[in-house]
Design an enzyme around this catalytic site. Structure first.
Site, mmCIF file in Angstrom:
data_model
loop_
_atom_site.group_PDB
_atom_site.id
_atom_site.type_symbol
_atom_site.label_atom_id
_atom_site.label_comp_id
_atom_site.label_asym_id
_atom_site.label_seq_id
_atom_site.Cartn_x
_atom_site.Cartn_y
_atom_site.Cartn_z
ATOM 1 N N ARG A 178 5.425 -13.150 9.588
ATOM 2 C CA ARG A 178 6.094 -11.900 9.286
ATOM 3 C C ARG A 178 7.433 -11.825 10.003
ATOM 4 O O ARG A 178 7.690 -12.549 10.960
ATOM 5 C CB ARG A 178 5.207 -10.717 9.663
ATOM 6 C CG ARG A 178 4.855 -10.642 11.126
ATOM 7 C CD ARG A 178 3.848 -9.535 11.413
ATOM 8 N NE ARG A 178 4.428 -8.217 11.262
ATOM 9 C CZ ARG A 178 3.972 -7.304 10.396
ATOM 10 N NH1 ARG A 178 2.944 -7.557 9.634
ATOM 11 N NH2 ARG A 178 4.541 -6.127 10.319
ATOM 12 N N GLU A 187 0.868 -1.170 0.000
ATOM 13 C CA GLU A 187 0.000 0.000 0.000
ATOM 14 C C GLU A 187 0.911 1.228 0.000
ATOM 15 O O GLU A 187 1.836 1.305 0.815
ATOM 16 C CB GLU A 187 -0.894 0.007 1.248
ATOM 17 C CG GLU A 187 -1.860 1.183 1.196
ATOM 18 C CD GLU A 187 -2.787 1.294 2.389
ATOM 19 O OE1 GLU A 187 -2.736 0.445 3.294
ATOM 20 O OE2 GLU A 187 -3.574 2.268 2.401
ATOM 21 N N LYS A 226 4.695 0.613 9.290
ATOM 22 C CA LYS A 226 4.787 1.881 8.572
ATOM 23 C C LYS A 226 4.219 3.028 9.407
ATOM 24 O O LYS A 226 4.732 4.134 9.388
ATOM 25 C CB LYS A 226 4.030 1.788 7.240
ATOM 26 C CG LYS A 226 4.876 1.212 6.127
ATOM 27 C CD LYS A 226 4.130 1.255 4.807
ATOM 28 C CE LYS A 226 3.200 0.072 4.702
ATOM 29 N NZ LYS A 226 2.519 -0.033 3.407
HETATM 30 P P1 ATP Z 1 2.826 -2.185 7.842
HETATM 31 O O1 ATP Z 1 2.205 -2.843 9.019
HETATM 32 O O2 ATP Z 1 4.252 -1.852 8.044
HETATM 33 O O3 ATP Z 1 2.041 -1.024 7.310
HETATM 34 P P2 ATP Z 1 1.585 -3.674 5.831
HETATM 35 O O4 ATP Z 1 1.432 -5.140 5.791
HETATM 36 O O5 ATP Z 1 0.364 -2.918 6.175
HETATM 37 O O6 ATP Z 1 2.805 -3.309 6.735
HETATM 38 P P3 ATP Z 1 1.721 -3.445 3.008
HETATM 39 O O7 ATP Z 1 2.173 -2.309 2.176
HETATM 40 O O8 ATP Z 1 0.323 -3.861 2.951
HETATM 41 O O9 ATP Z 1 2.119 -3.071 4.480
HETATM 42 O O10 ATP Z 1 2.678 -4.684 2.777
HETATM 43 C C1 ATP Z 1 3.005 -5.205 1.518
HETATM 44 C C2 ATP Z 1 3.406 -6.641 1.684
HETATM 45 O O11 ATP Z 1 4.491 -6.764 2.593
HETATM 46 C C3 ATP Z 1 2.271 -7.461 2.253
HETATM 47 O O12 ATP Z 1 2.142 -8.655 1.487
HETATM 48 C C4 ATP Z 1 2.698 -7.740 3.662
HETATM 49 O O13 ATP Z 1 2.198 -8.961 4.113
HETATM 50 C C5 ATP Z 1 4.215 -7.741 3.563
HETATM 51 N N1 ATP Z 1 4.811 -7.389 4.850
HETATM 52 C C6 ATP Z 1 4.584 -6.272 5.576
HETATM 53 N N2 ATP Z 1 5.280 -6.314 6.742
HETATM 54 C C7 ATP Z 1 5.957 -7.488 6.752
HETATM 55 C C8 ATP Z 1 6.848 -8.119 7.683
HETATM 56 N N3 ATP Z 1 7.191 -7.555 8.841
HETATM 57 N N4 ATP Z 1 7.362 -9.328 7.348
HETATM 58 C C9 ATP Z 1 7.044 -9.899 6.172
HETATM 59 N N5 ATP Z 1 6.218 -9.364 5.264
HETATM 60 C C10 ATP Z 1 5.672 -8.172 5.534
HETATM 61 MG MG MG Z 2 -1.305 -3.932 4.530
#
Ligand code: ATP
Ligand code: MG
Length: 559
Positions: free
Chosen positions: A261, A35, A271
């Site tokens: 994760r 995102e 983020k």
């Molecule tokens: P955040 O909590 O930091 O905002 P998010 O999952 O909301 O992370 P996205 O932009 O939706 O952020 O993430 C893109 C991809 O990265 C998704 O498939 C998510 O599952 C993966 N991802 C995010 N954080 C991790 C992590 N700590 N370890 C592994 N994969 C991750």
């Molecule tokens: Mg997300």
């Protein structure tokens, strides 16, 4: 290329290999779906390496798809940064950059399809009421009084929602699944919300935006994704992901696979929290070298190879709650730079040494290897003069027994040069050491002195030829291993106030001109990288990537 012999388990890779061997799968299409609401961090790097790695490994494709369903939080600047980060890591997405918003027309048509089939309805309950009607983990939900509107009425209301006839929060579109399902995600999830917001890709075209759940799986299906890899918090969403595929005329049937994760100690990987550090001015922007963002790590001096190696080392499992030791990350960058970074000498805490038996006009220089094992790194010239800088920590007036560096009356070798002896300590009126007077044993170049053992070797720089450099020494941003574990304590309270120390050092002349992002081992000190922003402005600023001691290698040896 992935080096499988040294790699940790990756259950998804194994699973796909078995599917291919069994003839169940012939192509592999994955996607990385960020995102654009912030910069990518080391957790995303794990997901990038996994998704792009699988595509590489099995000769398939990996798409970059922005999951852009929430215009209020998203920005073009984040899109640009994310693309740059993925490319910098060394990966190439197949085809153009994709956006979930590319599919808004199709998603809307599919929403109408569900409405016509009696599988979706427009609900007038407020957000609070919807929450209340949804029930809890132990208590079934209740149906909304609007649940049995006719398809005709729903189609009309949905269309008017789309045209912007209603205020935000006045209505939503929900799937009609099962208000008593033990899985709360199936209790008539929201498909569309009204948002009178301008979107970075679609402008003012839409007044309603699809939910993540209604968007994600269908976007996968439209793109022909075969393996939709995501983190474990989406496990409970999988039945919904599949419900949409079962109830819509989608062109393909992707499969969702969840993995654990990455959690890294002394680090936050959210983020939202990283954005707070930026917005509060705790750090100097998203690419501050202390940030666990990919751009921060890049600026700090990490190489793409070291981040990919780290992601390979940590493996891919479904085991939740584990925490990876940041020492593993440090190990990955050290072992890369040990082989690939040229050597240089830089004194971080300069102490003047006058070599009394070296004449003022002494003109000598040593040619030494750029790297002890890499002829391709050439040689560098180290001028040797009457006055030199050594590191203040390499001298002690009253040394303990095992101090093999310089002390009054003691000898030490100057790295790549002669053995010197400290004859005199010069102090100022306040009793502080101002300089040392030493003498050189000219008979010790490349050989041991007669009849004595000199154990210590210290680094030095000719004072006449030294170039001033600013050196930024970084430490962990947080003082505790799990800064955001305790919900009652603000994670900002765990900030390490000493995460940045700036010193003015003296470097050997080969560092007079350095290109942005050049990495060195400063001998006896650590690995450093020319700050890309400062270097671009012609300023000599080095970021400490990591010190020399490798605690992870030690842990592994003990194994
Ligand atoms: P955040 O909590 O930091 O905002 P998010 O999952 O909301 O992370 P996205 O932009 O939706 O952020 O993430 C893109 C991809 O990265 C998704 O498939 C998510 O599952 C993966 N991802 C995010 N954080 C991790 C992590 N700590 N370890 C592994 N994969 C991750
Ligand atoms: Mg997300």
């Amino acid at each position: 290329m992935t080096n499988e012999s040294s790699s940790a388990p990756n259950f998804i890779r194994n699973q796909i290999r078995e599917e291919i061997e069994a003839g169940k799968v012939d192509t592999v299409v994955t996607r990385f779906p960020p995102e654009p609401n912030g910069f990518l961090h080391i957790g995303h790097a794990k997901s990038i390496c996994l998704n792009f790695g699988l595509a590489e490994q099995f000769g398939g494709d990996c798409h970059l798809r922005f999951d852009d369903t929430n215009p209020a939080r998203e920005e073009q600047a984040y899109i640009d940064a994310i693309k740059a980060d993925v490319e910098w890591l060394g990966f190439h997405w197949a085809g153009k950059v994709r956006f979930a918003s590319d599919y808004f027309d199709q998603l809307y048509a599919w929403a109408q399809h569900l409405v016509r089939e009696g599988k979706a309805y427009v609900d007038d309950l407020s957000p609070d009421e919807i929450r209340e009607y949804r029930g809890t983990l132990t208590e079934a939900g209740r149906p909304s009084p609007y649940r049995d509107r006719s398809p005709e009425e729903n189609l009309d209301l949905l269309e008017r929602m789309r045209r912007g006839e209603f205020a935000e929060g006045e209505k939503v579109l929900r799937a009609k699944i099962d208000m008593a399902s033990p899985n709360i995600n199936l209790r008539d999830p929201i498909l569309y919300r009204i948002r009178h917001a301008s979107h970075h890709q679609t402008g003012d075209k839409w007044k309603i935006y699809p939910s993540y759940d209604f968007t994600h799986g269908q976007s996968d299906a439209i793109e022909g994704v075969t393996h939709s890899v995501c983190t474990l918090e989406f496990e409970d969403h999988r039945p919904l992901y599949e419900w949409f595929l079962d109830n819509l005329p989608v062109p393909a049937r992707p499969r969702q696979i969840e993995f654990a994760r990455l959690n890294l100690n002394y680090t936050v990987t959210s983020k939202r929290k990283l954005k707070l550090l930026v917005d509060e001015g705790v750090v100097d922007g998203w690419d501050d070298p202390r940030m666990p963002t990919i751009s921060g790590m890049r600026r700090r001096g990490y190489t793409p190879a070291s981040i990919r190696k780290f992601c390979e080392m940590i493996g891919v499992t479904r085991a939740e709650g584990g925490m990876v030791d940041i020492a593993m990350l440090y190990h990955a960058i050290r072992s890369d730079l040990e082989d690939n970074a040229p050597r240089a000498m830089c004194v971080l805490k300069p102490l003047k040494v006058v070599l009394t038996n070296v004449p003022e006009d002494h003109d000598e220089a040593f040619e030494v290897a750029g790297h002890p094992a890499r002829d391709d790194m050439g040689v560098r010239r180290l001028p040797f003069t009457r006055e030199i800088w050594i590191d203040a920590d390499d001298f002690m007036e009253e040394p303990p027994k095992k101090f093999f560096r310089l002390a009054p009356g003691k000898e030490v070798r100057l790295r790549n040069a002669y053995v010197i002896r400290c004859d005199e300590v010069i102090k100022n009126a306040a009793g502080e050491i101002e300089e040392l007077r030493c003498s050189v044993d000219f008979d010790t170049l490349g050989r041991n002195p007669e009849g004595r053992k000199v154990k210590g070797v210290i680094h030095w720089v000719s004072a006449a030829h030294a170039v001033p450099v600013e050196v930024r020494l970084y430490d962990n941003l947080f003082q505790v291993e799990a800064p955001d574990r305790d919900r009652d304590v603000d994670f900002l309270e765990h900030l390490n106030r000493d995460s940045l120390t700036v010193v003015q050092g003296c470097a050997e002349p080969s560092l007079a001109e350095v290109a942005p992002e050049t990495r060195y081992q400063f001998e006896r000190v650590g690995y450093f990288c020319a700050d890309r922003h400062a270097a671009a402005e012609g300023r000599r600023v080095f970021n400490r990537i990591v010190g020399l001691k490798d605690t992870w290698a030690k842990i592994q040896k003990k194994g």
